[in-house]
Design a protein around this motif. Structure first.
Motif, mmCIF file in Angstrom:
data_model
loop_
_atom_site.group_PDB
_atom_site.id
_atom_site.type_symbol
_atom_site.label_atom_id
_atom_site.label_comp_id
_atom_site.label_asym_id
_atom_site.label_seq_id
_atom_site.Cartn_x
_atom_site.Cartn_y
_atom_site.Cartn_z
ATOM 1 N N CYS A 141 60.658 -34.385 21.859
ATOM 2 C CA CYS A 141 61.640 -33.333 22.085
ATOM 3 C C CYS A 141 62.996 -33.749 21.531
ATOM 4 O O CYS A 141 63.496 -34.843 21.825
ATOM 5 N N HIS A 183 59.422 -24.992 22.393
ATOM 6 C CA HIS A 183 59.921 -25.567 23.639
ATOM 7 C C HIS A 183 61.371 -26.005 23.498
ATOM 8 O O HIS A 183 61.805 -26.453 22.444
ATOM 9 N N SER A 184 62.102 -25.922 24.605
ATOM 10 C CA SER A 184 63.398 -26.569 24.745
ATOM 11 C C SER A 184 63.613 -26.868 26.222
ATOM 12 O O SER A 184 63.252 -26.056 27.081
ATOM 13 N N CYS A 185 64.180 -28.025 26.519
ATOM 14 C CA CYS A 185 64.573 -28.358 27.896
ATOM 15 C C CYS A 185 65.891 -27.674 28.233
ATOM 16 O O CYS A 185 66.398 -27.793 29.344
ATOM 17 N N CYS A 218 65.648 -31.400 21.654
ATOM 18 C CA CYS A 218 66.529 -30.313 22.075
ATOM 19 C C CYS A 218 67.896 -30.884 22.467
ATOM 20 O O CYS A 218 68.038 -32.087 22.670
ATOM 21 N N SER A 247 60.865 -23.356 28.228
ATOM 22 C CA SER A 247 60.416 -24.705 28.568
ATOM 23 C C SER A 247 58.928 -24.691 28.875
ATOM 24 O O SER A 247 58.451 -23.866 29.637
ATOM 25 N N PRO A 260 66.434 -24.053 27.571
ATOM 26 C CA PRO A 260 65.868 -22.808 27.038
ATOM 27 C C PRO A 260 66.865 -21.652 27.033
ATOM 28 O O PRO A 260 67.805 -21.618 27.826
ATOM 29 N N THR A 289 63.528 -19.983 22.643
ATOM 30 C CA THR A 289 62.782 -21.090 23.218
ATOM 31 C C THR A 289 62.621 -20.921 24.728
ATOM 32 O O THR A 289 63.473 -20.327 25.385
#
Length: 110
Positions: free
Chosen positions: A71, A16-18, A73, A48, A20, A46
């Protein structure tokens, strides 16, 4: 409201990444992945797990309670105007959608 679940092995390789670099397109029989920008070689891919329109604290709370991680990120640690502009550019403009808009071309399908 209906909820459905599926097991897609290829999705399990993405974190995951906020902020992405990949979008996923689920057509209910398969999932396709598309690059959202140029991705340097050997970079982590990645997408979200959650709605990117949410504020940082809410995103972090959902990730902690539902996915059991904090998280870290770039957007959660120290967002910049450039990151927020990118997020606004990829989020679907339709009310209540929250999806990611992908420009399809032959070079961004993974």
């Amino acid at each position: 409201i209906r909820y459905g679940f599926g097991v897609f092995i290829s999705s399990s390789f993405f974190n995951h990444s906020c902020f992405p670099n990949v979008a996923r397109l689920n057509n209910f029989q398969s999932i396709q992945f598309y690059a959202l920008n140029d991705i340097p070689m050997n970079s982590e891919l990645t997408f979200s797990y959650i709605d990117l329109r949410l504020n940082t604290n809410y995103r972090k709370d959902i990730l902690k309670s539902s996915y059991y991680f904090d998280c870290d990120c770039p957007r959660c640690l120290n967002s910049t105007p450039q990151i927020e502009t990118f997020i606004q550019q990829i989020i679907c403009p339709r009310p209540n959608c929250g999806g990611i808009v992908v420009t399809f071309n032959q070079t961004n399908q993974l």
